[in-house]
Design a protein around this motif. Structure first.
Motif, PDB file in Angstrom:
ATOM      1  N   ALA A 217       0.850  -1.195   0.000  1.00  0.00           N
ATOM      2  CA  ALA A 217       0.000   0.000   0.000  1.00  0.00           C
ATOM      3  C   ALA A 217       0.878   1.235   0.000  1.00  0.00           C
ATOM      4  O   ALA A 217       2.108   1.154   0.099  1.00  0.00           O
ATOM      5  N   MET A 218       0.231   2.389  -0.110  1.00  0.00           N
ATOM      6  CA  MET A 218       0.953   3.649  -0.030  1.00  0.00           C
ATOM      7  C   MET A 218       0.849   4.157   1.413  1.00  0.00           C
ATOM      8  O   MET A 218      -0.206   4.077   2.036  1.00  0.00           O
ATOM      9  N   LEU A 219       1.960   4.642   1.933  1.00  0.00           N
ATOM     10  CA  LEU A 219       1.992   5.129   3.311  1.00  0.00           C
ATOM     11  C   LEU A 219       1.232   6.457   3.416  1.00  0.00           C
ATOM     12  O   LEU A 219       1.485   7.397   2.662  1.00  0.00           O
ATOM     13  N   ASN A 220       0.314   6.519   4.364  1.00  0.00           N
ATOM     14  CA  ASN A 220      -0.407   7.768   4.618  1.00  0.00           C
ATOM     15  C   ASN A 220       0.437   8.667   5.511  1.00  0.00           C
ATOM     16  O   ASN A 220       0.970   8.221   6.540  1.00  0.00           O
ATOM     17  N   THR A 221       0.580   9.905   5.120  1.00  0.00           N
ATOM     18  CA  THR A 221       1.358  10.873   5.908  1.00  0.00           C
ATOM     19  C   THR A 221       0.499  12.088   6.205  1.00  0.00           C
ATOM     20  O   THR A 221      -0.370  12.467   5.408  1.00  0.00           O
ATOM     21  N   ASP A 222       0.750  12.679   7.369  1.00  0.00           N
ATOM     22  CA  ASP A 222      -0.002  13.896   7.728  1.00  0.00           C
ATOM     23  C   ASP A 222       0.379  15.050   6.807  1.00  0.00           C
ATOM     24  O   ASP A 222      -0.469  15.839   6.388  1.00  0.00           O
ATOM     25  N   ALA A 223       1.675  15.140   6.495  1.00  0.00           N
ATOM     26  CA  ALA A 223       2.141  16.217   5.609  1.00  0.00           C
ATOM     27  C   ALA A 223       1.929  15.808   4.162  1.00  0.00           C
ATOM     28  O   ALA A 223       2.110  14.639   3.791  1.00  0.00           O
ATOM     29  N   LEU A 224       1.547  16.764   3.322  1.00  0.00           N
ATOM     30  CA  LEU A 224       1.347  16.488   1.907  1.00  0.00           C
ATOM     31  C   LEU A 224       2.700  16.370   1.214  1.00  0.00           C
ATOM     32  O   LEU A 224       3.660  17.053   1.575  1.00  0.00           O
ATOM     33  N   PRO A 225       2.809  15.493   0.202  1.00  0.00           N
ATOM     34  CA  PRO A 225       4.079  15.417  -0.550  1.00  0.00           C
ATOM     35  C   PRO A 225       4.329  16.724  -1.282  1.00  0.00           C
ATOM     36  O   PRO A 225       3.392  17.384  -1.733  1.00  0.00           O
ATOM     37  N   PRO A 226       5.580  17.136  -1.411  1.00  0.00           N
ATOM     38  CA  PRO A 226       5.897  18.396  -2.099  1.00  0.00           C
ATOM     39  C   PRO A 226       5.647  18.269  -3.597  1.00  0.00           C
ATOM     40  O   PRO A 226       5.449  17.178  -4.134  1.00  0.00           O
ATOM     41  N   TRP A 227       5.695  19.408  -4.292  1.00  0.00           N
ATOM     42  CA  TRP A 227       5.490  19.406  -5.737  1.00  0.00           C
ATOM     43  C   TRP A 227       6.682  18.786  -6.463  1.00  0.00           C
ATOM     44  O   TRP A 227       6.510  18.174  -7.523  1.00  0.00           O
ATOM     45  N   ALA A 228       7.869  18.953  -5.938  1.00  0.00           N
ATOM     46  CA  ALA A 228       9.072  18.439  -6.609  1.00  0.00           C
ATOM     47  C   ALA A 228      10.049  17.957  -5.555  1.00  0.00           C
ATOM     48  O   ALA A 228       9.855  18.147  -4.351  1.00  0.00           O
ATOM     49  N   GLY A 229      11.124  17.318  -6.025  1.00  0.00           N
ATOM     50  CA  GLY A 229      12.156  16.838  -5.119  1.00  0.00           C
ATOM     51  C   GLY A 229      12.062  15.342  -4.890  1.00  0.00           C
ATOM     52  O   GLY A 229      11.086  14.698  -5.286  1.00  0.00           O
ATOM     53  N   GLY A 230      13.099  14.772  -4.247  1.00  0.00           N
ATOM     54  CA  GLY A 230      13.142  13.326  -4.074  1.00  0.00           C
ATOM     55  C   GLY A 230      13.528  12.874  -2.687  1.00  0.00           C
ATOM     56  O   GLY A 230      13.825  11.699  -2.480  1.00  0.00           O
ATOM     57  N   GLY A 231      13.553  13.771  -1.705  1.00  0.00           N
ATOM     58  CA  GLY A 231      14.038  13.402  -0.377  1.00  0.00           C
ATOM     59  C   GLY A 231      13.011  12.752   0.522  1.00  0.00           C
ATOM     60  O   GLY A 231      13.361  12.053   1.461  1.00  0.00           O
TER      61      GLY A 231
END
Length: 807
Positions: A217-231
């Motif tokens: 599954a995909m991990l649910n996170t409180d913070a939204l993923p950023p528009w760009a970047g890979g960290g």
């Protein structure tokens, strides 16, 4: 074949086990010339491959080497050795099992040649070295079986080509040799079978019960993923929470640099002091082994890692795998998922963590592909000729050979089945003289033909140098990193030579999760001290840079064709809906090109979905085409999915820019004067034996090797542009870093169907590209025009416009 011997049947029974059906089928097919087993992780592939060996050695005497086991990883060979010795010791069988890898001592290697064990666990490079010795016929006398583990990983690289050429030699020495391939992730079983079998012999394919579907599954996170970047820094709290809930978690990354960054951030947030380690190929071997040992003992709660732990190593009680960043390749993802719950009929558990919005879409596509059992893979072309040249030199080290016999051996290798005799003779001539432009130089006169027609080394002393340079893995020009001490301190690992060249005393960087301070370079070693009071620079490890597979890209495009995406996070679905409102979503079979103004520049975004390397190359070629047509481009940036170009003039009709013949011509002219060609030439020339990195008593640095290869390249380009190595370089440069084949495939799929939208503002899909790092400036007429306009403006502001130069 008869039933399992009682000693094996009793061993299974005493443990409350019964052989799996696929293990019994592999035992029954022990006499088949080639057998490929496809079984899930934890399904007992190793035992299936070795059952005929154990049965044979348990019931009859055998002197010398019986079975050769070949692994792509030294650590995997060691792990298999541990697991294989258990049943041998339990049954009290007098079977010697030994490793032979780059870590094996010279004393032990000499003893193994004189007195081979019953089972030898080795790697492709060590096997190539073994077949290069004059006593190879004695070493391999009596060899009955070859077991190739994780064969899919070898089939995709030049290491596999080297291995299968070595097997062709073994087959001549041992005509009844049985070949066995083992894998859990094969996208095209028939293609792997053709590589495994001696051409044109058949290969039996055995499919095990795939077992339960993985829990992914995909991990649910409180913070939204950023528009760009890979960290994926936004996911650190959620990842830590998962580590707390599980016994041992493997946290995979696609590059070593990303692994270092994530480990550093994870450690800073690790308020509970959970034991967490890091493992990748650039770390010092002692540090890697320490982490491996801690995993076996169950002392680590999590390991941040890269491809160094991809394959079937059974360490510790891993019950969760987390993939940070989009997996780029379904087959690799399945392989990594299988590290969790490494048991048959136990579902593996994994979580995907997209690093940005585009990767959310890719992760969902990957989840759907895993559920459908749809593995991806790129078709490989014919066997590379630089590897063949090395094999010819290896064969010469073992003694005189007949060219007809060697050609027959080579042609029996699946990847080289279509090799023409003329192509083989070109490689033989290159090995003998170096080729037309180099024939006058004594150092490349390596083979001579005797009066009886056999070929041999011109100078037997050459054999040592050839053996020292066996292998197809190309070094990335790394320098050792050590803590500063009077006589050399603790080794920490390696960093890229190019990165080291940018350091000045006082600079800090990450290695092995530690922040260190660069103190200086001493005898080709980077000396550092520990430093924890600064934000570090990041060591730029080459590692492996994956491109999104064609199959995953197509799944993403198919998703865009739907009306809604209920399985997608709301923020990502809203982003795609907004893109559809203000522009279009990319479609399969068509090419979306958007043009819009932004920040005073004309921007053009091309959604090719061809993978990062291809989209980077497309940016170079399109800006060159734009320059040629007077459009004044200023720069571009590329991702796996799109290329964004900015300049002074808007693109009114993109169709002429995508003329495939013009792009191909542009690629050839760009490559001719580009460092990519010289880098590719250096790699192929090293594999083919033209350039020696290792010599008795010394080793060339990356800069020395580059200098000598650049001279050779320039010489051949000027005096012998059709030299064999130049042909190989052109072939190789179109693959790999440039990946022009994907651009050709993209143009073939599109067939001129371009959706060009001229818009008045940045679109939702293009916006993340404006935030991407790695922007490439374009030098050309646009710079000159900007300079002239700026000069005129400054003169006008100064009241000196009458003196301004004409623009």
């Amino acid at each position: 074949m008869a039933d399992l011997p009682d000693i094996l049947t009793n061993w299974f029974a005493t443990r409350g086990w019964a052989p799996h059906p696929h293990q019994l089928e592999m035992f029954a097919r022990a006499d088949d010339p080639a057998t490929l087993l496809i079984a899930p992780t934890g399904g007992g592939k190793t035992m299936a491959g070795f059952l005929p060996t154990l049965a044979d050695l348990a019931t009859r005497d055998h002197a010398g080497l019986h079975t050769l086991y070949i692994s792509p990883l030294k650590a995997l060979a060691a792990d298999i050795g541990r697991n294989l010795r258990r049943p041998v010791e339990d049954m009290g069988l007098p079977i010697r099992i030994e490793d032979r890898t780059g870590d094996t001592s010279a004393t032990q290697r000499r003893r193994q040649r004189a007195d081979p064990p019953h089972i030898l666990l080795t790697t492709p490079e060590s096997l190539a070295l073994l077949v290069s010795y004059e006593d190879a016929p004695r070493i391999f006398a009596g060899l009955k079986r070859v077991v190739i583990d994780e064969i899919h990983a070898l089939a995709e690289s030049k290491r596999g080509d080297q291995l299968f050429l070595a097997l062709s030699r073994l087959q001549s020495l041992c005509p009844g040799l049985a070949r066995v391939g083992l894998s859990a992730t094969v996208d095209d079983p028939a293609a792997i079978a053709r590589l495994l079998a001696r051409h044109p012999d058949p290969c039996t394919i055995v499919h095990a019960d795939p077992g339960p579907a993985p829990d992914v599954a995909m991990l649910n996170t409180d913070a939204l993923p950023p528009w760009a970047g890979g960290g994926a820094a936004h996911a650190i709290p959620a990842v830590l929470d998962q580590i707390r809930q599980h016994k041992t978690t493997l946290i995979f990354h696609n590059t070593r640099a990303q692994a270092e960054i994530f480990f550093h951030n994870l450690w800073l947030a690790n308020d509970d002091g959970l034991p967490i380690g890091i493992h990748h190929g650039s770390l010092d071997r002692t540090q890697r082994q320490r982490v491996e040992a801690a995993m076996v003992r169950g002392e680590l709660r999590a390991i941040v890692c890269t491809g160094s732990l991809d394959l079937g190593i059974d360490w510790g009680d891993v019950d969760l795998v987390i993939q940070i960043g989009a997996p780029k390749n379904v087959k690799r993802l399945v392989q990594r998922i299988g590290r969790a719950n490494h048991r048959y009929n136990a579902p593996s558990k994994a979580l995907l963590v997209p690093a940005n919005r585009f990767e959310v879409v890719e992760c969902i596509a990957a989840l759907q592909a895993v559920a459908a059992g749809d593995l991806d893979g790129e078709p490989r072309g014919p066997g590379p000729r630089d590897v063949l040249c090395q094999h010819i030199l290896i064969r010469a080290c073992a003694g005189p050979f007949d060219a007809d016999d060697l050609f027959a051996e080579v042609a029996s290798t699946g990847a080289y089945a279509t090799l023409s005799r003329a192509q083989f003779d070109d490689c033989l001539e290159f090995c003998a003289t170096g080729g037309y432009a180099l024939a006058a130089y004594d150092r490349w006169q390596r083979l001579v033909q005797r009066p009886d027609g056999l070929w041999q080394l011109r100078d037997p002393r050459t054999a040592q140098r050839i053996r020292m340079n066996i292998g197809t893995i190309q070094d990335t020009d790394t320098l050792k990193v050590r803590l500063r001490r009077n006589r050399g301190g603790k080794p920490l690992g390696e960093i890229e030579e190019g990165f080291a060249a940018t350091l000045t005393p006082g600079d800090t960087f990450l290695i092995g999760g530690q922040i260190v301070r660069y103190e200086g370079l001493r005898e080709m070693t980077v000396e550092v001290t520990r430093r924890a009071d600064k934000k570090p620079r990041i060591a730029t490890f080459m590692g492996t840079k994956f491109a999104t597979s064609t199959q995953l890209s197509e799944r993403m495009l198919d998703m865009f064709a739907r009306d809604d995406w209920p399985e997608m996070p709301r923020h990502t679905a809203d982003w795609l809906h907004l893109q559809r409102q203000v522009s279009h979503l990319p479609r399969r079979g068509r090419l979306l090109v958007e043009s819009f103004p932004h920040d005073g520049r004309a921007h053009t975004c091309v959604y090719g979905f061809a993978g990062r390397n291809a989209m980077q190359t497309l940016g170079l070629l399109l800006t060159k085409r734009m320059e040629d047509t007077g459009l004044h481009p200023l720069g571009f940036v590329a991702t796996d999915y799109a290329t964004l170009i900015w300049g002074l003039d808007p693109v009114t009709d993109p169709a002429p820019l995508f003329d495939l013949a013009a792009l191909r011509d542009g690629l050839d002219s760009w490559l001719a004067g580009n460092a990519v060609m010289k880098r590719t030439f250096r790699a192929s020339a090293t594999i083919a034996g033209l350039i020696e990195r290792n010599m008795p008593g010394q080793r060339k640095s990356g800069r020395q090797a580059t200098f000598s290869s650049d001279i050779l390249y320039d010489t051949l380009l000027k005096y012998d542009p059709d030299h064999l190595l130049m042909q190989i370089t052109r072939e190789e440069s179109r693959r790999g870093l440039v990946d022009f084949a994907r651009i050709e495939d993209m143009c073939a799929r599109v067939q001129g169907r371009i959706d060009h939208l001229r818009l008045d503002r940045v679109t939702p899909l293009a916006a993340p590209l404006l935030l991407e790092v790695g922007k490439v400036p374009v030098s050309g007429a646009a710079e000159e025009r900007l300079l002239a306009e700026e000069t005129a403006r400054l003169f006008a502001e100064s009241g000196l416009d009458s003196l301004a130069p004409a623009t």
